[in-house]
Write an enzyme that holds these catalytic residues in place. Structure first.
Site, mmCIF file in Angstrom:
data_model
loop_
_atom_site.group_PDB
_atom_site.id
_atom_site.type_symbol
_atom_site.label_atom_id
_atom_site.label_comp_id
_atom_site.label_asym_id
_atom_site.label_seq_id
_atom_site.Cartn_x
_atom_site.Cartn_y
_atom_site.Cartn_z
ATOM 1 C CD GLU A 56 9.533 10.157 -2.509
ATOM 2 O OE1 GLU A 56 10.437 10.684 -3.197
ATOM 3 O OE2 GLU A 56 8.548 9.598 -3.015
ATOM 4 C CG HIS A 81 -1.627 1.293 1.451
ATOM 5 N ND1 HIS A 81 -2.628 1.763 0.630
ATOM 6 C CD2 HIS A 81 -1.476 2.238 2.409
ATOM 7 C CE1 HIS A 81 -3.050 2.939 1.078
ATOM 8 N NE2 HIS A 81 -2.368 3.246 2.158
ATOM 9 N NE ARG A 90 3.119 4.137 10.733
ATOM 10 C CZ ARG A 90 3.844 4.880 9.919
ATOM 11 N NH1 ARG A 90 4.764 5.668 10.391
ATOM 12 N NH2 ARG A 90 3.676 4.806 8.619
ATOM 13 C CB SER A 130 0.522 28.354 -6.621
ATOM 14 O OG SER A 130 0.946 27.902 -5.362
ATOM 15 C CE LYS A 189 5.666 26.509 -0.852
ATOM 16 N NZ LYS A 189 5.841 27.183 -2.114
ATOM 17 C CE1 TYR A 203 10.010 18.210 4.030
ATOM 18 C CE2 TYR A 203 8.227 19.696 3.449
ATOM 19 C CZ TYR A 203 9.010 19.080 4.403
ATOM 20 O OH TYR A 203 8.777 19.326 5.725
ATOM 21 C CG HIS A 224 11.599 15.000 11.245
ATOM 22 N ND1 HIS A 224 11.510 16.185 10.568
ATOM 23 C CD2 HIS A 224 10.962 14.098 10.467
ATOM 24 C CE1 HIS A 224 10.858 16.000 9.435
ATOM 25 N NE2 HIS A 224 10.519 14.737 9.356
ATOM 26 C CG HIS A 225 11.362 10.533 9.219
ATOM 27 N ND1 HIS A 225 10.052 10.424 8.806
ATOM 28 C CD2 HIS A 225 11.882 11.558 8.513
ATOM 29 C CE1 HIS A 225 9.811 11.367 7.882
ATOM 30 N NE2 HIS A 225 10.894 12.056 7.695
ATOM 31 C CB THR A 227 5.119 24.834 5.405
ATOM 32 O OG1 THR A 227 6.393 24.205 5.268
ATOM 33 C CG2 THR A 227 4.068 23.956 4.798
ATOM 34 C CG HIS A 245 12.090 14.946 5.521
ATOM 35 N ND1 HIS A 245 10.971 14.635 6.268
ATOM 36 C CD2 HIS A 245 11.914 16.197 5.067
ATOM 37 C CE1 HIS A 245 10.184 15.697 6.290
ATOM 38 N NE2 HIS A 245 10.728 16.657 5.569
ATOM 39 C CB SER A 300 11.600 6.217 -13.924
ATOM 40 O OG SER A 300 10.563 7.095 -14.235
ATOM 41 C CB SER A 301 12.799 9.597 -10.037
ATOM 42 O OG SER A 301 11.620 8.981 -9.622
ATOM 43 C CG ASP A 321 8.180 17.402 -26.760
ATOM 44 O OD1 ASP A 321 8.222 17.048 -25.556
ATOM 45 O OD2 ASP A 321 7.754 16.652 -27.654
ATOM 46 C CD1 TRP A 358 6.248 3.357 4.057
ATOM 47 C CD2 TRP A 358 7.562 4.147 2.416
ATOM 48 N NE1 TRP A 358 6.631 4.634 4.401
ATOM 49 C CE2 TRP A 358 7.427 5.136 3.419
ATOM 50 C CE3 TRP A 358 8.337 4.415 1.300
ATOM 51 C CZ2 TRP A 358 8.048 6.384 3.322
ATOM 52 C CZ3 TRP A 358 8.959 5.655 1.195
ATOM 53 C CH2 TRP A 358 8.809 6.622 2.204
#
Lengths: 561, 367, 75
Positions: free
Chosen positions: A269, A81, A464, A282, A345, A271, A316-317, A342, A267, A183-184, A110, A145
């Site tokens: 990621e 998931h 969890r 926006s 914004k 963002y 922080h994880h 943040t 992390h 790919s990324s 293009d 994951w």
């Protein structure tokens, strides 16, 4: 075999090339619009796969001592998931949207590297199919994951108990991730060069649409974050198959190495997953408020600030792993810092809406819902930055609530806003607004009903990744509430699918500019010609199309930029 | 028609948000829930105070921003004759204000965070009790280092008011040790010597759980923290330090003791009982056994990481037979452990009901 | 030039003729190398899964061929 003569009445004939058959067109295309559509369709398919996995999880957890899934299967489902939603839905969907819209927005014909673009897509498709095919072997990845070592090591590394991950499960994960990383990188390189080099004349960096800005920052983030993941996953592969011991404590390795490497990717990621959605909002908010974005420079540069800061917060994880106090204080500080751009914004978006003339069509509803939901996710995120509270809340349903508010209430709402907004440009037809409103309310209610109770579950002590729980801990009603909410979300998605089918068949024609929008992509036909623009547009402000339609009150006449 | 729809929406919206927000207060209630907001010790208490502080700040911000958003949606909705709005591009003063103001708030929070973090890192007084906690897949072992190294599992008994220091050890995967009402969690990482401490301020039975995904039975790696007064604790310690009671000759329990040590049942190949197959807690044979030490199993409450509870009242034996075997957790466990906790290490030969009854009698006698 | 098989064109060829009479549409050329390279990479990865040196070799050869073909293709 073929000859060509110029003149009237002459017939030229040759065999139809492979690339001119229907399938061949798609396989060989390098047109950013077609590739974008392929990305989005593939991403949506995986959204449904991930959603099904979510429904299975919630069904298992609806009541205590659930018997829907046995623990081994549950582990595969919850791992897939997360993996599917992040790597196969959000990232390809945002890449696809960027692919379709960004070249049009900047007045280009293009992307800079059309073939690389196509390559990036095919890798995602094959990588996703590869990863998901693991279910067919009954060996889907099953260590979460985030795949913490040493659980992900092969048996021999696991102390006395034979309970690491002996099968192919984690190999599927590692190889899938490595492939998707390629790919990324391809897509990121393409975006960076396209955005920096192919903008229309007059479109300086600070006149770019904000979606383009955010895509640029996201691409840089990917370029610097994916290598961490590749290193982490590569080392794991070596540990598993070539006898190295990077993460194995018994041989001098360290499980924490995995966590540092992974979260150095993980992390940035998150963002990567949210910044393009910031960009979408926006774009949508100004158009449907009939005024420009408030504080363009601040919105753009806060995105850049978030990009830089995102590399300083990864631990922080890891507040519960026993890092030294000083290190924890550092990460608490950097995490607090990143909340500031943040917040800026969010204030700018609200200021955009304030004083406007709001058209509450579907794209706008989702954009407003985004602000409302992302605010909640941001606030419970700040709570998690409070280290001593994090000792209680980390690894509980409180975090599940946080991540889903920002990723579903945030990114997914942003994605649906984008789909409703740009669907007419891509297909020439409008999605039904009535069905869109239905979908919006179902999703809003569903998201809150599913994820708000999880705050409380976390505070009531539910960790969890539990495949079941006892009925005497007071968690029953909240879990049931969350399951009901999940099915309401599912209903919302069904409404969306129905909307797409019905609108493709008999939707209202949209024309080239159904929303009276401001940016260049709307100055083309719907769908655009293969070459996008017949003549290269010239840009004099941040809202070039608005200027063209309103020459008397054009931005370059009235604004100071 | 648009107007009535929005009026209805406003009403329902208020109702739904009221419901959702009030559900937050259920957290304080959560009668038998191990609630973070119902602390029983100073560590959890300080963590809870920070949470309330955050909640208040967050609620204020939420109401302000969300309120402004909702107000704007209603006030600035397009109406048939509304004019084009002023094309405002921004306002630098406001930008500065709303960058600086949240920064001040956030730094206040940060200072509170770091202050509490430093405070909680070490206890004020030296530890009164030191326990070595070993995370297995999937159960917790407690080695009372400061009380002569006796070993127990699933239950951590502590005296109230004492500073308990825990040394966290794993030789397999990462676990996390969490007692919501007493302290936040600390991960148990192979190769790392993590320590944590807590104090229980009042007596009671507190829920503990593993909070880091550690494999299939991560959900069944519970433990109990039982806080008792000092005298009760010392009595308990003395009992635990002693070897297992030898059962009366000819009793059902004696048959169970023999069965325990026999090859037929195979219990002693994984479990140790001091006085049965181990001479003492320090017996080197004990270190090689992969299952929990059962020397005083009778006085514990949890079976196999909390997947079942041990309740003598539902395991009554009359005429050498279990009165209601399907109500007896220990019977279910011994009858088919893999059905109860699939994937666990307890893979045993099928035992007959008679054998199980003997074992239950024996285990019950191990107070 | 008239078709070799007779004087009536098949429908398929009619379609192509019409397309060629129209102006050539400016845009990126189609290319099958991205697809082929992607397939080649998947073959390499699969070979690691099933631990087969032969398949790995085939995959690597295909990757190299695809990269060369891509590089030599007229843009």
């Amino acid at each position: 075999m073929a000859t060509r003569t110029i003149g009237e009445g002459v017939v030229v004939e040759r065999q139809r090339r492979l690339s001119e058959t229907y399938v061949g067109r798609w396989i060989t295309t390098t047109d950013h619009k077609l590739i974008g559509i392929m990305y989005m369709v593939t991403a949506f398919f995986f959204f449904l796969v991930g959603g099904l996995e979510a429904l299975l999880i919630r069904t298992q957890l609806a009541v205590p001592d659930g018997k829907v899934l046995d623990p081994a299967t549950y582990d595969q489902i919850f791992t897939m998931h997360g993996t599917t939603m992040i790597f196969l839905f959000v990232m390809p969907m945002l890449t696809g949207l960027g692919n379709y819209v960004v070249p049009l927005m900047i007045g280009a014909r293009d992307m800079a590297f059309p073939r690389l673009n196509a390559f990036g897509y095919w890798i995602v498709l094959f990588g996703g199919l590869f990863l998901t095919s693991s279910f067919l072997f009954g060996q889907a990845p099953n260590a979460g994951w985030f795949s913490y070592a040493p659980l992900t090591e092969l048996t021999s590394a696991c102390g006395n108990a034979v309970k690491c991950t002996p099968g192919l499960n984690m190999d599927f994960w590692v190889l899938g991730i490595l492939l998707l990383g390629i790919s990324s990188i391809a897509a990121s390189v393409n975006f960076v060069v396209t955005i920096l080099k192919l903008r229309a004349p007059g479109m300086s960096i600070n006149r770019m649409p904000l979606f383009t800005w955010m895509t640029l920052v996201t691409s840089f983030l990917l370029l610097f974050a994916i290598p961490s993941l590749t290193a982490a996953a590569g080392l794991l592969l070596l540990d598993r198959h070539l006898g190295t011991h990077f993460y194995q404590q018994a041989f001098g390795g360290d499980p924490l190495l995995w966590q540092h490497l992974f979260w150095s990717f993980g992390h940035p990621e998150v963002y990567i997953l949210i910044l393009p959605a910031f960009g979408i909002i926006s774009e949508v908010l100004p158009v449907f408020s009939r005024k420009p974005i408030f504080g363009y420079t601040f919105v753009a540069w806060s995105g850049v600030a978030i990009g830089f800061l995102s590399f300083t917060v990864w631990a922080h994880h890891m507040f519960a792993v026993g890092l030294p106090t000083v290190a924890q204080a550092f990460f608490a500080t950097s995490t607090t810092l990143i909340a500031i751009p943040t917040a800026v914004k969010i204030f700018n978006w609200v200021a955009t809406v304030y004083g406007g003339k709001l058209s509450l069509k579907a794209p706008m509803l989702f954009a407003l819902g985004f602000i409302a939901m992302f605010l909640i996710g941001g606030l419970n995120g700040v709570a998690l930055a409070v280290v001593p509270f994090d000792y209680q809340a980390t690894d509980t349903y409180f975090v599940v609530s946080h991540l889903h508010y920002v990723l579903f209430g945030g990114t997914a709402f942003g994605v649906f806003s984008a789909l409703y907004y740009w669907f007419p440009k891509m297909t020439g037809k409008l999605l039904s607004n009535r069905l869109g409103v239905w979908q919006f309310w179902l999703m809003l209610i569903g998201v809150n009903l599913t994820f708000f109770p999880m705050h409380i579950l976390g505070l009531l002590g539910m960790p969890r990744r539990y495949y079941t729980y006892s009925g005497n801990l007071g968690w029953n009603e909240l879990n049931l509430m969350a399951t009901v909410g999940a099915f309401i979300i599912a209903a919302a998605i069904l409404v969306f699918i129905w909307n797409v089918i019905v609108s493709l068949r008999s939707g209202e024609q949209s024309g080239s500019d159904p929303w009276d929008a401001f940016t260049l992509e709307w100055d083309t036909t719907s769908p655009p010609q293969p070459y996008n623009f017949a003549t290269v547009p010239i840009v004099r402000s941040r809202r070039p199309f608005y200027d063209k339609k309103n020459p008397d009150i054009a931005d370059w006449k009235t604004a100071t930029h | 028609m648009r107007m009535p729809l929005f009026r209805g929406v406003k009403r329902w919206g208020k109702l739904i948000s009221a419901l959702l927000l009030s559900s937050l207060f259920l957290a304080a209630c959560g009668e038998n829930s191990p609630s973070v907001l119902n602390p029983a010790g100073p560590v959890a208490d300080r963590e809870r105070i920070l949470f309330w502080f955050i909640l208040i700040v967050a609620t204020i911000v939420f109401v302000a921003v969300e309120g402004m958003l909702i107000y704007s949606i209603f006030r600035f909705r397009e109406r048939p004759n509304s004019p084009m709005p002023r094309q405002i591009h921004g306002n630098n003063t406001i930008e500065v204000i709303w960058t600086v103001a949240p920064s001040i708030f956030l730094f206040a929070v940060l200072i509170g965070t770091i202050y509490t973090m430093i405070n909680l890192a070490q206890p004020k007084t030296p530890a009164d009790l030191e326990v070595r906690v070993v995370g297995h897949q999937w159960w917790w072992e407690f080695d009372y280092v400061s009380q002569g190294n006796f070993v127990t599992a699933d239950s951590l008994e502590v005296p109230t008011g004492a500073v308990v220091q825990l040394d966290l050890v794993s030789n397999n995967v990462i676990h996390s040790f969490w007692i919501p009402q007493l302290t936040g969690k600390t991960d148990v990482i192979p190769g790392h010597n993590n320590h944590m401490w807590f104090t229980a301020d009042r007596t009671g039975n507190f829920f503990g759980a593993c909070a880091e995904y550690c494999g299939d039975q991560h959900a069944h790696m519970r433990f109990d923290v039982i806080a008792v007064d000092q005298n009760t604790f010392m009595t308990w310690v003395h009992t635990q330090q002693a070897s297992a009671v030898t059962p009366a000759a000819g009793s059902l329990a004696e048959q169970g003791a023999k069965l325990f040590g026999s090859a037929a049942a195979g219990c002693s190949s994984c479990h140790g009982i001091v006085g049965n197959n181990l001479t003492s807690y320090a017996d080197p044979k004990g270190a090689a056994l992969i299952g929990p030490n059962l020397t005083h199993f009778g006085s514990r409450r949890l079976i196999a990481g909390g997947v079942l509870t041990w309740d003598p009242a539902s395991c009554q034996i009359v005429n050498n037979q279990l009165v209601n075997k399907n109500n007896c957790g220990l019977y279910q466990w011994l009858q088919n452990p893999q059905a109860i906790k699939p994937g666990s290490d307890m893979v045993i030969n099928q035992l007959t009901d008679a054998q199980i009854t003997q074992l239950i009698a024996y285990l019950e006698s191990l107070q | 030039m008239v078709s070799e098989t007779g004087d009536s064109l098949s429908n398929e060829r009619k379609l192509v003729s019409k397309m060629n009479i129209l102006k050539e549409v400016p845009g990126s050329h189609t290319s099958y190398w991205p697809f082929i390279l992607a397939v080649a990479l998947i073959i390499v990865l699969l070979s690691i899964m099933i631990t087969s040196v032969i398949v790995f070799g085939v995959g690597v050869v295909l990757v190299v061929a695809a990269v060369i073909g891509w590089g030599l293709e007229k843009r």
